[in-house]
Design a protein around this motif. Structure first.
Motif, mmCIF file in Angstrom:
data_model
loop_
_atom_site.group_PDB
_atom_site.id
_atom_site.type_symbol
_atom_site.label_atom_id
_atom_site.label_comp_id
_atom_site.label_asym_id
_atom_site.label_seq_id
_atom_site.Cartn_x
_atom_site.Cartn_y
_atom_site.Cartn_z
ATOM 1 N N UNK A 39 0.875 -2.960 -7.694
ATOM 2 C CA UNK A 39 1.908 -2.742 -6.676
ATOM 3 C C UNK A 39 1.847 -1.327 -6.100
ATOM 4 N N UNK A 40 1.084 -0.441 -6.745
ATOM 5 C CA UNK A 40 0.964 0.928 -6.270
ATOM 6 C C UNK A 40 2.176 1.797 -6.557
ATOM 7 N N UNK A 81 3.795 -9.524 -5.338
ATOM 8 C CA UNK A 81 4.005 -9.613 -3.887
ATOM 9 C C UNK A 81 5.356 -9.017 -3.505
ATOM 10 N N UNK A 82 6.365 -9.314 -4.295
ATOM 11 C CA UNK A 82 7.713 -8.789 -4.025
ATOM 12 C C UNK A 82 7.731 -7.262 -4.170
ATOM 13 N N UNK A 83 7.046 -6.747 -5.196
ATOM 14 C CA UNK A 83 6.970 -5.301 -5.393
ATOM 15 C C UNK A 83 6.273 -4.614 -4.220
ATOM 16 N N UNK A 84 5.223 -5.251 -3.719
ATOM 17 C CA UNK A 84 4.522 -4.688 -2.554
ATOM 18 C C UNK A 84 5.432 -4.680 -1.331
ATOM 19 N N UNK A 85 6.235 -5.726 -1.174
ATOM 20 C CA UNK A 85 7.182 -5.773 -0.062
ATOM 21 C C UNK A 85 8.223 -4.662 -0.205
ATOM 22 N N UNK A 118 8.900 -1.704 2.492
ATOM 23 C CA UNK A 118 10.219 -1.456 3.079
ATOM 24 C C UNK A 118 10.692 -0.029 2.819
ATOM 25 N N UNK A 119 10.461 0.468 1.613
ATOM 26 C CA UNK A 119 10.950 1.810 1.293
ATOM 27 C C UNK A 119 10.043 2.906 1.846
ATOM 28 N N UNK A 120 8.733 2.732 1.728
ATOM 29 C CA UNK A 120 7.804 3.793 2.119
ATOM 30 C C UNK A 120 7.487 3.798 3.614
ATOM 31 N N UNK A 121 7.189 2.616 4.169
ATOM 32 C CA UNK A 121 6.784 2.552 5.584
ATOM 33 C C UNK A 121 7.968 2.431 6.529
ATOM 34 N N UNK A 122 8.976 1.697 6.108
ATOM 35 C CA UNK A 122 10.124 1.463 6.982
ATOM 36 C C UNK A 122 11.269 2.440 6.738
ATOM 37 N N UNK A 123 11.217 3.151 5.616
ATOM 38 C CA UNK A 123 12.240 4.147 5.325
ATOM 39 C C UNK A 123 13.589 3.569 4.924
ATOM 40 N N UNK A 124 13.588 2.356 4.415
ATOM 41 C CA UNK A 124 14.835 1.695 4.013
ATOM 42 C C UNK A 124 15.166 2.099 2.575
#
Length: 133
Positions: free
Chosen positions: A22-23, A56-60, A64-70
């Motif tokens: 998941x990185x 898959x959920x962890x990647x999402x 959301x947190x890293x790329x979208x800033x949520x």
């Protein structure tokens, strides 16, 4: 051979492997679990095991947190809404299938009723008389 959906939900990855896939850091997975963003299965020895669906959920979550800033509260809400949507889509699919079965059965019953109405049985002793004017 097991269905793909069953395979996706089979818990196979320990926390270190899941974190790598998941990185994220393993501690991040523990935080996500406390916030109920992901719920790994547990072995009898209480070891966390993650499935491919969990990864898959962890990647999402990471996207959301890293790329979208949520923030995580927003992610919780988004994932809850997605889970609700998936549940509703499953229910809608079931209802459509039921409706189609109902239509087929209804049409079948209608044809049977029409056949019964158009075929008029005559008694054996009935006599037909034709009258000309």
């Amino acid at each position: 051979m097991e269905p793909d959906n069953d395979r996706r939900h089979r818990p196979v990855y320990m926390i270190g492997v899941a974190a790598d896939l998941a990185g994220v850091h393993p501690q991040t997975l523990r935080i996500y679990e406390r916030k109920r963003l992901v719920q790994p299965q547990r072995t009898q020895g209480n070891t966390r095991l993650y499935s491919e669906a969990d990864i898959e959920r962890l990647r999402l979550i990471q996207e959301l947190t890293q790329k979208e800033g949520i923030n995580l509260a927003g992610v919780v809400r988004i994932l809850h809404l997605e889970d609700e949507r998936d549940s509703l889509m499953t229910e809608l699919k079931f209802m459509r299938e039921e409706m189609e079965r109902f239509k087929v059965e209804s049409n079948r019953q209608e044809l049977v009723a029409l056949r019964k109405e158009t075929i008029v049985p005559l008694r054996d002793d009935a006599t037909l008389r034709w009258h000309r004017k």
